[in-house]
Write an enzyme that holds these catalytic residues in place. Structure first.
Site, PDB file in Angstrom:
ATOM      1  N   HIS A 102       0.807  -1.232   0.000  1.00  0.00           N
ATOM      2  CA  HIS A 102       0.000   0.000   0.000  1.00  0.00           C
ATOM      3  C   HIS A 102       0.838   1.280   0.000  1.00  0.00           C
ATOM      4  CE1 HIS A 102      -3.614  -2.311   0.438  1.00  0.00           C
ATOM      5  NE2 HIS A 102      -3.293  -2.766   1.625  1.00  0.00           N
ATOM      6  N   ASP A 104      -3.096 -10.675  -2.141  1.00  0.00           N
ATOM      7  CA  ASP A 104      -3.660 -10.087  -0.914  1.00  0.00           C
ATOM      8  C   ASP A 104      -5.096  -9.628  -1.214  1.00  0.00           C
ATOM      9  OD1 ASP A 104      -2.474  -8.591   1.834  1.00  0.00           O
ATOM     10  OD2 ASP A 104      -4.176  -7.552   0.906  1.00  0.00           O
ATOM     11  N   HIS A 145      -6.583  -7.021  -0.421  1.00  0.00           N
ATOM     12  CA  HIS A 145      -6.688  -5.580  -0.697  1.00  0.00           C
ATOM     13  C   HIS A 145      -5.939  -5.232  -1.987  1.00  0.00           C
ATOM     14  CE1 HIS A 145      -7.153  -5.940   3.747  1.00  0.00           C
ATOM     15  NE2 HIS A 145      -8.151  -5.111   3.511  1.00  0.00           N
TER      16      HIS A 145
HETATM   17 ZN    ZN Z   1      -4.490  -6.962   2.774  1.00  0.00          ZN
END
Ligand code: ZN
Length: 309
Positions: A123, A160, A162
């Site tokens: 991220h 993942d 996300h």
């Molecule tokens: Zn994640």
């Protein structure tokens, strides 16, 4: 050959506030699950210097993260992302482990590698820490593979739950990296639609609906990801290995099973065997239910060891 496991006790020094999902216990659970894996080549993750982190981030970002580290307690960089004493060194180990794993695999010292470090990385954007992440570990490893080993075709698979918004941001203009992110949508951070494709159409986002489960995941990878990898003929495959799509994970609802991590790892290793001598480097991202995280990471590493033997 064998599978390398990169980790470091410095990654335990990175503390988050009580109740935070990205906790020290994650690494401890993974380490315990891998205790009996005697054939692993266990290695210390080295601390990456600024010059390596600088493959993806400006010096101003590196300096800002270093300066934000508190002398005691924890500090919030945003509502999700925290630092404690030792966080900067942990983050250097997370980058350095991924980069060293690339070096070891490229040198033929090991068949493949798993990097069990924290904080995670996918991220973190160009000059913005985000979502528990300080630096873009896997994107830096890809840039290093290009810069230090002269690679022209690197694949990153981010499974993942996300969206790998940071990896996407850091590699938006990188023609030599084909980046796949499968993720639940809608879900934080909200990006990752199929319309986000990168400067060279080299970014492939694969949004999955809440509750879509194992079959939808396997169909998506089989129909959309693996044929593109075959056509691309990668020289190295990197994995952003988050295990938070598991049905037991508290942060999302994709409802994958532990066996799905066995399946996807087998598929990735077989593609790597076909195109690049089996070279796979996998780095830990998310996974917040400690029991399913441990089981899923162990299943993942078990396949890496079997395929790398
Ligand atoms: Zn994640």
């Amino acid at each position: 050959m064998t599978t390398a496991l990169y980790t470091h006790s410095d990654c335990l020094a990175h503390r988050t506030p009580p109740g935070h999902p990205e906790q020290v216990g994650r690494i401890e659970s993974v380490a315990k699950a891998l205790e009996g894996f005697d054939a692993l080549d266990r290695r210390d993750a080295p601390a990456a210097p600024d010059g390596v982190i600088g493959l993806c981030h400006p010096q101003s970002h590196i300096d800002a993260i270093a300066a934000a580290e508190p002398k005691s307690g924890t500090v919030a960089l945003d509502e999700d992302t925290h630092m404690s004493p030792g966080s900067m060194q942990a983050a250097r180990r997370a980058v350095g482990g991924a980069v060293a794993a690339v070096d070891a695999v490229m040198a033929g010292e090991v068949a493949n590698a798993f990097v069990a470090t924290r904080p995670p990385g996918h991220h973190a954007e160009y000059e913005k820490p985000m979502g528990f992440c300080l630096f873009g570990n896997v994107a830096i490893a890809a840039k290093h593979a290009i810069a230090a080993h002269g690679l022209n075709r690197v694949v990153i698979i981010d499974f993942d739950v996300h969206h790998g918004n940071g990896t996407q941001d850091l590699l938006w203009n990188e023609e030599k990296v084909l980046f796949f992110s499968s993720h639940q949508l809608p879900l934080w951070p909200g990006t990752g639609s199929e319309k986000e494709r990168g400067k060279y159409d080299q970014i492939v986002n694969l949004p999955l609906a809440p509750g879509s489960g194992s079959l939808e995941m396997r169909n998506t990878y089989t129909r959309r990801v693996f044929p593109m990898i075959d056509a691309f003929r990668p020289e190295l495959i990197l994995i952003s290995a988050g295990f938070d799509a598991h049905r037991a994970d508290p942060l999302a609802q994709l409802e994958w099973e532990t066996d799905d991590y066995t399946w996807i790892t087998e598929q990735i290793c077989d593609l790597a065997a076909k195109h690049c001598g089996g070279r796979v480097v996998s780095t830990l991202e998310g996974g917040y239910d400690l029991t399913s995280l441990a089981a899923s990471a162990a299943a993942h590493v078990q396949v890496l060891m079997e395929k790398g033997a």
